[in-house]
Enzyme design. Structure first.
Site, PDB file in Angstrom:
ATOM      1  N   ASP A  46       0.804  -1.198  -0.142  1.00  0.00           N
ATOM      2  CA  ASP A  46      -0.058  -0.020   0.015  1.00  0.00           C
ATOM      3  C   ASP A  46       0.807   1.194   0.038  1.00  0.00           C
ATOM      4  OD1 ASP A  46      -2.041   1.792   0.049  1.00  0.00           O
ATOM      5  OD2 ASP A  46      -3.272   0.933   1.592  1.00  0.00           O
TER       6      ASP A  46
HETATM    7  C1  BGC Z   1      -4.739   3.259   0.049  1.00  0.00           C
HETATM    8  C2  BGC Z   1      -4.902   2.422  -1.225  1.00  0.00           C
HETATM    9  C3  BGC Z   1      -4.780   3.329  -2.552  1.00  0.00           C
HETATM   10  C4  BGC Z   1      -3.401   3.838  -2.433  1.00  0.00           C
HETATM   11  C5  BGC Z   1      -3.271   4.763  -3.612  1.00  0.00           C
HETATM   12  C6  BGC Z   1      -3.644   4.290   0.036  1.00  0.00           C
HETATM   13  O1  BGC Z   1      -3.838   5.331   0.958  1.00  0.00           O
HETATM   14  O2  BGC Z   1      -4.944   2.592   1.342  1.00  0.00           O
HETATM   15  O3  BGC Z   1      -6.143   1.786  -1.257  1.00  0.00           O
HETATM   16  O4  BGC Z   1      -4.761   2.562  -3.707  1.00  0.00           O
HETATM   17  O5  BGC Z   1      -3.473   4.767  -1.254  1.00  0.00           O
HETATM   18  O6  BGC Z   1      -4.270   5.831  -3.853  1.00  0.00           O
END
Ligand code: BGC
Length: 850
Positions: A260
């Site tokens: 993530d």
């Molecule tokens: C989220 C993800 C997301 C990523 C990119 C993170 O804060 O948890 O689900 O895909 O950001 O935006």
């Protein structure tokens, strides 16, 4: 950003086989079977590409270079992989289609629809040059407060698996990879970088893993995203059991495991434990960190090779380096928009409909009041990375007004008016109608701490008048308020300028609320105790201006007055009221949990509306349940909208007026009160000895949602949900009959076909969901009374009936045995239940497994 040129294509051509190039040049994206694994020839190409790279080049490939891009490697013709959120629409910097939230998709109980939505999303991604979509999210809902429940698919692993597999198949059919996230047990948003989700293996296997497992084994998902939270005390990005033992070795996942965004904490540990790609930057899996470890032998180069192999495999499988960046589709797709509308139509759940309040007869409604904070502008989705900026957005108000205009003609007696108010009392009314005994004393000080002598004046009200003040000074207003009626009161403050600061004191004690800036710089602060009639309290506001003129307001409102005069009068004279309540992108989003209660004062507004009109239809936006205790009995109808996407308003109007018969069913149990939820004692960390890593122990185990409510052995108090899993009303009625099984006794592993008849016994067309649950008699290990193992959505004309046939396989009867560490089926007697919710299962038949 993207690196593509004919030179790269040429170098690629020299390496790739002729066969691959031929396919990539002649095939249109939609025609290619992108869902397949790589061919042996492609695997050979990967080895050839890998062989030409230096160790440094390989390390560079396993870290992102910016928010949405990976490293390109021109020497092997590899272009940067472009990614984008997210699960309910593209977030690529350009406007896109906002689909209903995934929880709504799950509420449709319709995998074919999920595949259509996935296909549309894949198309939208392709038209923006996106190679990898960062969705779907399949974390299981434990508590209604979970800030991202709206991005996920409810409480049941089977339902979530079916929806996720279909969605992924759809996305990947368009030549775009899907990413199943957040691996794993990201079931809460508080303290998300530090909290550890801890559960025994059986709980993980039976509840939290099946949707990930199905995404890998059935849909061959391109990527998995490791979560922010730790699992059993180990960061997901360093969790070898999850990434290597389970995903790679046991499930055979050959795609890319990505972090993530900023969830890597130790580059060597992450590299060792299965993370393939650190996003969005190589903060840890970098040359600086990894080269010394490889040189001193603590990390093997083969591990890096394997990560690069996976990235190259993704690129070849989805042809990211050889096709045109953008296809020729227009950015706004009518087809995708239509899918968004269909999902909204099929996911709205009718939870309450006393006295057949709905559908409204558009001919007979001369005045319809649409009131509430969520009526306009459109509430399309929750917030955070799932936000979508759209070309188009149909609010509930627009949808209803358009529908009425298109289906009625005004006459002298009946104008068919749709009248709207957001429901908030007007500032002027609040401030000018508050009376302080003897007025308000205003003191302007020349310092910042309200000390020394002040220039003092007396005023009747503080009603956003212009007050000239030294910017370096402070202001105080004090007055005595006497309650004209008994009840709960709120101090209402308008903080005149964004940078101003205020504090409120009641009888000398500061009062605060979590709900700052509730509504356009307006703050509602509850007076801590209810006031008796005639009871007086001292009110003080200390104010720090940030300018030499300020425009503050100060007033007091009794709870019953929390509704604008206009809304009250509209509601009093309307034939019916639609009250649009709920959360929105500012109040429900990742990074923090939301409240179980509706956003502040919405409960009060609903009660105030219900006191002047008996035909109030409440509509709710949220990712799950909310506390309905204070108002549900006072309103005859309730529609759960989830987050219905850009066409939501249109779908809502169709449901309200009966053009669309509601067919959504709850993908999650709705508790009466939070205390009833089986995770009540385990949702928040039980052990906060180490605030750097609070442990959340999932002590409810497998008994989550209906698995708890419907299992008397664990639910010894017989706590019942307000609305059970699988529940939803319709404007017609259905009858389930003739349950039969293909065998009354069979060998474990042999398929069992379950058939039943479903009939529409009402007068309008509609759809229901045949739900099949399986329960074991006298299990050798505690098991839920029954679990969902098959379902089918069925559309039927009035009077029509059909036979549904569904197949159960070995896993439908199995549990995870902690002893044998495998799925086990007991030779035992099982009951197959059929019906239309976890609590309404009128049909049952036994089968014996040998
Ligand atoms: C989220 C993800 C997301 C990523 C990119 C993170 O804060 O948890 O689900 O895909 O950001 O935006």
């Amino acid at each position: 950003m993207r690196l593509r040129s004919s030179a790269f294509a040429l170098s690629l051509a020299m390496i790739f086989t002729a066969q691959f190039l031929l396919v990539s040049l002649i095939a249109a994206p939609a025609a290619i079977a992108f869902g397949q694994r790589t061919s042996p020839a492609q695997e050979q190409q990967i080895e050839q590409m890998l062989a030409t790279l230096t160790l440094e080049q390989k390390i560079d490939l396993i870290g992102g270079v910016s928010t949405w891009y990976t490293h390109a490697e021109p020497s092997i013709g590899l272009t940067s992989i472009r990614m984008s959120d997210g699960p309910a629409g593209l977030r690529s910097g350009l406007p896109a289609i906002a689909y209903p939230a995934p929880i709504a998709l799950a509420a449709s109980w319709d995998p074919a629809l999920a595949e259509r939505m996935g296909t549309a999303l894949g198309h939208d991604a392709r038209s923006r040059g996106v190679d990898l979509l960062l969705g779907p999210g399949v974390n299981i809902a434990r508590a209604p407060m979970g800030g991202r429940n709206f991005e996920y698919m409810g409480e049941d692993p089977w339902l979530a698996s079916r929806i996720a597999v279909a969605y992924i198949n759809g996305v990947q059919s368009q030549g775009v990879g899907a990413t199943v996230k957040h691996f794993m047990m990201n079931n809460q948003e508080f303290n998300r970088h530090n909290a550890s989700s801890d559960a025994d293996e059986r709980t993980k296997r039976e509840i939290y893993l099946p949707a990930f497992e199905a995404a890998v084994k059935e849909a061959h998902v391109a990527a998995m995203m490791d979560s922010y939270n730790l699992v059993d005390g180990v960061h997901s990005t360093q969790n070898g059991w999850m990434n290597v033992t389970l995903a790679r070795k046991e499930w055979g996942f050959d795609g890319v495991i990505i972090s993530d965004w900023v969830s890597v904490y130790d580059g060597v540990e992450a590299a060792r434990n299965g993370l393939d790609l650190e996003m969005p930057f190589a903060n840890y899996m970098s040359r600086e960190t990894l080269l010394p470890a490889i040189r001193n032998g603590s990390l093997s180069e083969q591990l890096i090779d394997d990560k690069v192999r996976r990235i190259l495999r993704f690129s070849l499988r989805f042809k990211t380096s050889t096709r045109q960046e953008d296809d020729t589709s227009s950015l706004f797709s009518e087809t995708s928009d239509q899918v968004a509308l269909d999902v909204a139509r099929k996911s709205i759940v009718l939870l309450k409909n006393d006295h057949a309040t709905l559908p409204l007869n558009v001919e007979k409604i001369c005045t319809l009041a649409v009131i509430g904070p969520n009526a306009s502008p459109a509430v399309m989705g929750g917030g955070g990375s799932a936000i979508v900026t759209t070309h188009k957005s149909v609010s509930l108000l627009e949808g209803v007004a358009d529908y009425v205009a298109a289906h009625t003609q005004a006459t002298a007696d009946c104008k068919h008016a749709v009248l709207y108010d957001d429901g908030w009392p007007a500032n002027y009314d609040v401030f000018s109608q508050t009376s302080f005994t003897g007025g308000l004393q205003q003191q302007i000080f020349t310092n910042r701490d309200w000390s020394g002598t002040a220039s003092t004046t007396q005023r009747d009200h503080l009603n956003e008048d212009r007050i000239v003040t030294p910017k370096t000074g402070s202001i105080r207003w004090s007055g005595r308020f006497t309650a004209p009626r008994p009840g709960r009161y709120f101090v209402i403050v308008h903080d005149g300028r964004a940078a101003d600061k205020h504090s409120i004191f009641v009888d000398g004690k500061a009062i605060t609320t979590n709900n700052t800036d509730l509504h356009g710089e307006l703050y509602y602060l509850p007076i801590p105790h209810p006031l008796r009639q005639g009871e007086a309290v001292d009110i003080r506001m200390d104010y720090l201006p940030n300018d030499s003129e300020v425009y503050p307001g100060l007033g007091i409102l009794q709870e019953d007055d929390i509704l604008s005069t206009r809304a009250r009068s509209l509601a009093a004279h309307a034939d019916a009221v639609v009250f649009a309540a709920g959360f929105d992108k500012n109040t429900e989003h990742e990074g923090r949990d939301r409240t179980f209660e509706l956003p502040p004062l919405q409960d009060t507004m609903i009660r105030n509306i219900a006191s002047v009109n008996h035909k109030v239809i409440v509509t709710l936006n949220s990712g799950g349940n909310v506390d309905m205790r204070s108002w549900l009995d006072r309103v005859p109808a309730l529609l759960h909208l989830w987050y219905p996407g850009e066409e939501g308003g249109k779908a809502i109007a169709e449901v309200l007026f009966g053009q669309q018969n509601p067919e959504g069913r709850l993908p999650v149990s709705f508790e009466q009160k939070w205390e009833d939820n089986p995770t009540f004692h385990s949702y928040y960390p039980q052990d906060v000895a180490n605030p750097q890593m609070p442990h959340i122990r999932y002590t409810e185990g497998i008994f989550l949602g209906y698995r708890y409510y419907d299992s008397p052995a664990v639910n010894t108090q017989h706590v019942m949900p307000r609305f059970p899993f699988g529940f939803g009303l319709s404007y017609t009625t259905f009858e389930f009959s003739n349950l039969s099984l293909s065998a009354s006794s069979l060998k474990a592993g042999d398929p069992l076909t379950v058939t039943l008849t479903v009939k529409n016994t009402g007068t309008v067309a509609g759809a229901t969901v045949a739900q099949i649950y399986v329960g074991e008699h006298s299990p050798t290990i505690p098991r839920p009374a029954y679990e969902l193992k098959a379902f089918q959505k069925i559309e039927l004309a009035p009077g029509e009936s059909c036979t549904v046939a569904l197949t159960l396989d070995r896993r439908s009867f199995a549990f995870w045995s902690p002893q044998s560490k495998d799925w086990q089926v007991d030779p035992a007697r099982f009951t197959i239940f059929a019906g239309d919710s976890s609590e309404h299962l009128p049909l049952a038949q036994d089968v014996t497994l040998r």
